[in-house]
Design a protein around this motif. Sequence first.
Motif, PDB file in Angstrom:
ATOM      1  N   TYR A 146       0.870  -1.175   0.000  1.00  0.00           N
ATOM      2  CA  TYR A 146       0.000   0.000   0.000  1.00  0.00           C
ATOM      3  C   TYR A 146       0.909   1.228   0.000  1.00  0.00           C
ATOM      4  CZ  TYR A 146      -3.539  -3.443   1.152  1.00  0.00           C
ATOM      5  OH  TYR A 146      -4.354  -4.542   1.117  1.00  0.00           O
ATOM      6  N   VAL A 147       0.813   2.021  -1.053  1.00  0.00           N
ATOM      7  CA  VAL A 147       1.785   3.070  -1.350  1.00  0.00           C
ATOM      8  C   VAL A 147       1.139   4.446  -1.231  1.00  0.00           C
ATOM      9  CG1 VAL A 147       3.440   3.936  -3.055  1.00  0.00           C
ATOM     10  CG2 VAL A 147       2.877   1.489  -2.990  1.00  0.00           C
ATOM     11  N   ARG A 148       1.839   5.337  -0.536  1.00  0.00           N
ATOM     12  CA  ARG A 148       1.474   6.764  -0.539  1.00  0.00           C
ATOM     13  C   ARG A 148       2.552   7.511  -1.303  1.00  0.00           C
ATOM     14  NH1 ARG A 148      -2.698  10.286  -0.472  1.00  0.00           N
ATOM     15  NH2 ARG A 148      -1.837  12.367  -0.200  1.00  0.00           N
ATOM     16  N   LEU A 149       2.202   8.043  -2.460  1.00  0.00           N
ATOM     17  CA  LEU A 149       3.156   8.732  -3.323  1.00  0.00           C
ATOM     18  C   LEU A 149       3.102  10.237  -3.089  1.00  0.00           C
ATOM     19  CD1 LEU A 149       2.827   6.960  -6.798  1.00  0.00           C
ATOM     20  CD2 LEU A 149       4.953   7.317  -5.553  1.00  0.00           C
ATOM     21  N   GLU A 150       4.234  10.790  -2.662  1.00  0.00           N
ATOM     22  CA  GLU A 150       4.383  12.240  -2.587  1.00  0.00           C
ATOM     23  C   GLU A 150       5.203  12.692  -3.790  1.00  0.00           C
ATOM     24  OE1 GLU A 150       2.709  13.765  -0.445  1.00  0.00           O
ATOM     25  OE2 GLU A 150       2.220  12.210   1.018  1.00  0.00           O
ATOM     26  N   ARG A 151       5.533  13.972  -3.849  1.00  0.00           N
ATOM     27  CA  ARG A 151       6.262  14.473  -5.026  1.00  0.00           C
ATOM     28  C   ARG A 151       7.656  13.863  -5.144  1.00  0.00           C
ATOM     29  NH1 ARG A 151       4.225  18.197  -8.277  1.00  0.00           N
ATOM     30  NH2 ARG A 151       2.378  19.348  -7.623  1.00  0.00           N
ATOM     31  N   ASP A 152       8.355  13.723  -4.026  1.00  0.00           N
ATOM     32  CA  ASP A 152       9.722  13.205  -4.084  1.00  0.00           C
ATOM     33  C   ASP A 152       9.933  11.973  -3.215  1.00  0.00           C
ATOM     34  OD1 ASP A 152      10.795  15.275  -5.817  1.00  0.00           O
ATOM     35  OD2 ASP A 152      10.602  16.631  -4.104  1.00  0.00           O
TER      36      ASP A 152
ATOM     37  N   ILE B 218       5.890   6.344   0.762  1.00  0.00           N
ATOM     38  CA  ILE B 218       5.774   5.583   2.010  1.00  0.00           C
ATOM     39  C   ILE B 218       4.965   4.331   1.695  1.00  0.00           C
ATOM     40  CG2 ILE B 218       5.030   5.586   4.410  1.00  0.00           C
ATOM     41  CD1 ILE B 218       7.243   7.588   3.799  1.00  0.00           C
ATOM     42  N   VAL B 219       5.510   3.170   2.045  1.00  0.00           N
ATOM     43  CA  VAL B 219       4.899   1.905   1.659  1.00  0.00           C
ATOM     44  C   VAL B 219       4.654   1.057   2.899  1.00  0.00           C
ATOM     45  CG1 VAL B 219       5.137  -0.195   0.279  1.00  0.00           C
ATOM     46  CG2 VAL B 219       6.123   1.966  -0.537  1.00  0.00           C
ATOM     47  N   THR B 220       3.467   0.514   3.011  1.00  0.00           N
ATOM     48  CA  THR B 220       3.173  -0.519   4.000  1.00  0.00           C
ATOM     49  C   THR B 220       3.200  -1.863   3.279  1.00  0.00           C
ATOM     50  OG1 THR B 220       1.798   0.975   5.303  1.00  0.00           O
ATOM     51  CG2 THR B 220       1.518  -1.385   5.690  1.00  0.00           C
ATOM     52  N   GLU B 221       4.085  -2.741   3.734  1.00  0.00           N
ATOM     53  CA  GLU B 221       4.261  -4.046   3.108  1.00  0.00           C
ATOM     54  C   GLU B 221       3.746  -5.145   4.032  1.00  0.00           C
ATOM     55  OE1 GLU B 221       7.943  -5.707   0.793  1.00  0.00           O
ATOM     56  OE2 GLU B 221       8.226  -6.253   2.908  1.00  0.00           O
ATOM     57  N   HIS B 222       2.912  -6.022   3.492  1.00  0.00           N
ATOM     58  CA  HIS B 222       2.464  -7.222   4.207  1.00  0.00           C
ATOM     59  C   HIS B 222       3.199  -8.410   3.595  1.00  0.00           C
ATOM     60  CE1 HIS B 222      -1.027  -5.280   6.279  1.00  0.00           C
ATOM     61  NE2 HIS B 222      -0.877  -4.425   5.278  1.00  0.00           N
ATOM     62  N   TRP B 223       4.057  -9.064   4.383  1.00  0.00           N
ATOM     63  CA  TRP B 223       4.945 -10.083   3.847  1.00  0.00           C
ATOM     64  C   TRP B 223       4.762 -11.425   4.555  1.00  0.00           C
ATOM     65  CZ3 TRP B 223       8.190 -12.147   7.528  1.00  0.00           C
ATOM     66  CH2 TRP B 223       8.406 -11.375   8.686  1.00  0.00           C
ATOM     67  N   ARG B 224       5.280 -12.460   3.884  1.00  0.00           N
ATOM     68  CA  ARG B 224       5.258 -13.813   4.453  1.00  0.00           C
ATOM     69  C   ARG B 224       6.561 -14.509   4.103  1.00  0.00           C
ATOM     70  NH1 ARG B 224       0.674 -18.547   3.357  1.00  0.00           N
ATOM     71  NH2 ARG B 224       1.448 -20.019   4.966  1.00  0.00           N
TER      72      ARG B 224
END
Length: 234
Positions: free
Chosen positions: A185-191, A194-200
């Motif tokens: 789940y990615v929040r894209l700013e100009r530069d 921020i990513v929330t990763e769900h991993w296994r």
Amino acid sequence: MRTPQDWSRFGGGLIVLLALGATLALFAPRILGAAAGPELEIITALKETESQGLSLPVPGAPQPLMSRQHRFARITVNVAPGGQRAEAFATLDFEGTLGETRVGTAGVERVPFVVRDGSWVPETTPAPRLVAVVTALESRRRALQAADAEALGRLAGPDTPGVGGPEWETLRQVRARGYRVEAWYVRLERDDAIVTEHWRLQGALPARPVDTRGQRQLSLSWRGDEFLFSPSLM
């Protein structure tokens, strides 16, 4: 009283009118866009992708990033001197998949456009910054899958330390390793992104089997023409 010939001519005329109406419905946005200038044509090109869907190649990934639904909004266009290049700035809400990984994003997109065959088209893709951040994330996933410290280090920003620490050592020792990402789940700013990763992580250590799920937050910064991880890779 109408003769059969009259009804035949009437039916033929009606078919022509219906065909003309369908053609205008299909091409009117393009015609109006060209008449109103590049700004409207570029906005129309982006908005058309919402009904057509997006299939975005990701370097190194066997499958493209596919949209389930997406929306461009707050679009502004800057046309370069000479009228052959432009940039569109927009917000992009995206839901889709990269293989088995769910991908969701919200934030700022910047799309270079060029003129080809008389029409304004994206220079590379309608979502280049989204593709860039997913490329970095997928490259990191493959490096973790292979426990490849060198490949992982190439994704680090200038002030980001290399791999190491207990988590990396545990990952490196897992045999028959499988590092799967269930969602980004990615929040894209100009530069930045921020990513929330769900991993296994699945596999086996010498003393026990491994099947661990977790969630982590990753930060990336735009450097040159790519996203790099900062301040950490793990």
